[in-house]
Design a protein around this motif. Structure first.
Motif, PDB file in Angstrom:
ATOM      1  N   LYS A 172      -5.637   9.201  -0.679  1.00 30.18           N
ATOM      2  CA  LYS A 172      -4.991   7.954  -1.105  1.00 30.18           C
ATOM      3  C   LYS A 172      -5.016   7.816  -2.625  1.00 30.18           C
ATOM      4  N   ASN A 190      -2.478  10.276  -4.028  1.00 30.46           N
ATOM      5  CA  ASN A 190      -1.120   9.761  -3.813  1.00 30.46           C
ATOM      6  C   ASN A 190      -0.771   8.700  -4.848  1.00 30.46           C
ATOM      7  N   LYS A 191      -1.741   7.854  -5.178  1.00 29.16           N
ATOM      8  CA  LYS A 191      -1.504   6.798  -6.157  1.00 29.16           C
ATOM      9  C   LYS A 191      -1.201   7.387  -7.535  1.00 29.16           C
TER      10      LYS A 191
END
Length: 600
Positions: free
Chosen positions: A494, A497-498
């Motif tokens: 996550k 991805n950010k």
């Protein structure tokens, strides 16, 4: 532009090199319309001061013009190509340098977008113009004989080709054309009936089928009465007599179980369609060929010539009325085209069978079975496996090396190697076993695939278990090292991805840029391997990724720690590159059929 949401132009789905080659070919065609059949070579530059890529078309064009009496030096040729070049947001700039090179710098922003796309969407194959139904014919051992080192290359190369084409999105049929029909089954059944007369009601204990085969072959060669019985059994079998079919099935099942043990160890998925599968089709094919006048009589045999009348003919029917390998191979290509609807057929066998498959194709074309404009047929040939004495790989006693023994030896040596490094003291037993198998089977596969398949190669456990140089061991260690970097930093997907969504990747060091350029060549490398069906290009590429990452990691910090060993700073952009590298290596190794482990 929002990272990860690329339009078709900037995605360059077919690869940067493919894109550059296309626009330079177009420029050459416009600048020199009278020059035909001239290659327009574009390749990655080996030195950053000379750009990211180079086009070296000017010299051959200058020579071609000179042969026509037109004198234009390479520098002027290069300048004219540049004049007609339609650049876009992929190309940052192009310089012409002596003696006529076109040095190309590509956009860092575009390359970063491709890294973001990799993180957000995973590793994607190049787009397909059309999904093909591909039959890959590989492995092909003989029933009643153990798989040996001679089957190794076909099995490994064939599986990797299947993995490659499946990744591309083609419909792939993995076919095992085993030798399960013919005269040898007559002698095996005759021997079975005499040794185990109650085989119809009690399953015979044939555990060592190799010894059973040798016994029956010895009798066949030395006993004329037994030979007559064997031939009588062949006729019964060909007529599908239930009693003899059961005997045949018993023998085949013993072999299948032994083959499957090897396939399970090597992660090979394959569907058996032996020569027997085509028995009914052979009968129909022969009748059709004879009706249409394609068969000729030759000393009692019925033969067929291909389109080249002076070539070696196929023996379609033997003098005793039996069929041959030629018959089953011709029936197989007919079935694959008409029933499987194959548009691409790939035979993976040793190079010595090239002539055979050429004649099969020629006869299929003559009979109207094969239309080359609709169906592509390729023979993927390969050299033999040699021992360290550069002779055909044999045991000390001179026998062919059994594949089972080879894999066992690989496991033993891999475990020794891990224990030398004291890995057994830090890994659980389960992790040690996984690492041992990954190394043993991976090094056997990689040693084969990393060589140009056309050439013979020397089998050496010592060489393939080296943890330095272009070996599976080095690549597996490199992969686990990169995975441990991300794991030890406590980074999850996550967070990565950010970073990708925000486009947060600053290129502050030339080693970062070098690594990015190698990673974005994945698509072009895949296209090159699909075109050539030569897996050593993929091996060279994945090794380049690993060595380039090592150079990057040596000088570019990803994690900063204080004296107490506590993490005080993480460079998320570089962690992104670690993840992109690990995924690319993993995908390459997966196509090569090599298992990865996260701890080793």
């Amino acid at each position: 532009m929002h990272a990860g949401k690329l339009n078709d132009e900037t995605r360059m789905k077919k690869g940067i090199l493919h894109h550059l080659s296309t626009i330079f070919e177009q420029a050459v065609a416009l600048a020199f319309p009278d020059i035909v059949d001239i290659l327009v070579p574009v390749a990655p530059s080996s030195r950053p001061q000379f750009g990211d890529y180079q086009c070296n078309a000017a010299m051959p064009i200058s020579n071609a013009l000179k042969n026509r009496g037109i004198k234009i030096d390479p520098m002027n040729v290069a300048s004219k190509i540049l004049e007609y070049l339609k650049t876009d947001n992929v190309v940052e700039k192009v310089d012409v340098v002596a003696p006529g090179f076109l040095n190309i710098w590509v956009s860092k922003a575009i390359c970063k977008e491709r890294i973001f796309d990799l993180i957000l969407n995973g590793i994607q194959p190049p787009p397909l113009d059309k999904v093909k139904t591909v039959v890959v014919d590989f492995s092909s051992p003989n029933i009643a004989k153990e798989m040996h080192v001679g089957h190794l290359r076909s099995t490994i190369i064939g599986d990797s080709i299947c993995r490659l084409l499946e990744f591309m999105g083609h419909d792939v049929l993995r076919i095992n054309h085993v030798g399960d029909w013919g005269t040898q089954f007559g002698m095996l059944i005759a021997h079975l009936k005499e040794k185990f007369p109650d085989y119809l009601t009690k399953s015979p204990p044939i555990h060592d089928l190799q010894s059973f085969y040798k016994e029956s072959k010895s009798r066949f060669d030395s006993d004329s009465d037994f030979k007559s019985k064997a031939y009588a059994c062949v006729i019964k079998l060909q007529n599908l007599d239930p009693e003899y079919m059961k005997a045949w099935n018993l023998i085949c099942d013993v072999s299948r179980k032994e083959f499957q043990k090897i396939y399970n160890r090597l992660d090979i998925v394959i569907e058996e369609r032996g020569e027997s599968f085509y028995q009914r089709h052979m009968v129909e094919l022969v009748r059709d060929l004879e009706t249409r006048g394609f068969l000729e009589y030759d000393e009692g045999r019925k033969v067929m010539f291909g389109l080249e009348a002076d070539a070696i003919p196929l023996t379609i029917v033997k003098s005793d009325g039996g069929f041959t390998y030629d018959t089953s191979d011709l029936a197989a290509i007919q079935y694959r085209i008409q029933q499987d609807h194959a548009t691409w057929i790939i035979y993976v066998t040793d190079a010595g069978q090239a002539t055979h498959f050429k004649v099969i194709q020629s006869c299929a074309e003559k009979a109207g079975i094969l239309n080359r404009s609709l169906v592509k047929v390729v023979h993927v040939g390969f050299g033999v496996v040699l021992g360290e004495d550069k002779k055909k790989f044999k045991t000390r006693s001179g026998e062919t090396v059994k594949l089972q023994h080879l894999l066992d030896e690989g496991l033993r040596r891999a475990e020794e190697k891990l224990k030398e490094k004291n890995r057994h003291t830090v890994l659980t037993q389960e992790e040690l076993d996984s690492a041992k198998e990954a190394i043993a089977y991976g090094c056997i596969k990689y040693a084969d695939l990393s060589h140009n398949r056309i050439n013979d190669y020397v089998f050496s456990f010592d060489a393939m278990l080296e943890d330095k140089g272009n070996t599976a061991v080095y690549l597996l260690y490199a992969y686990t090292r990169i995975r441990s970097i991300v794991r030890n930093a406590g980074i999850d997907i996550k967070q990565l991805n950010k970073v990708a969504e925000c486009g947060d990747l600053t290129i502050s060091h030339d080693r970062e840029w070098k690594l990015i350029k190698v990673l974005v060549r994945f698509t072009d490398t895949i296209l090159k391997v699909v075109e050539s069906l030569s897996l050593h290009h993929l091996c060279e590429y994945v090794y380049e990724i690993a060595t380039t990452f090592s150079e990057f990691y040596d000088v570019c910090y990803c994690i900063e720690k204080n004296e107490a060993g506590e993490i005080v700073k993480i460079d998320m952009g570089r962690m992104l590159l670690c993840e992109a590298t690990a995924r690319t290596i993993e995908k390459c190794l997966n196509i090569l059929g090599i298992r990865t482990v996260t701890r080793m």
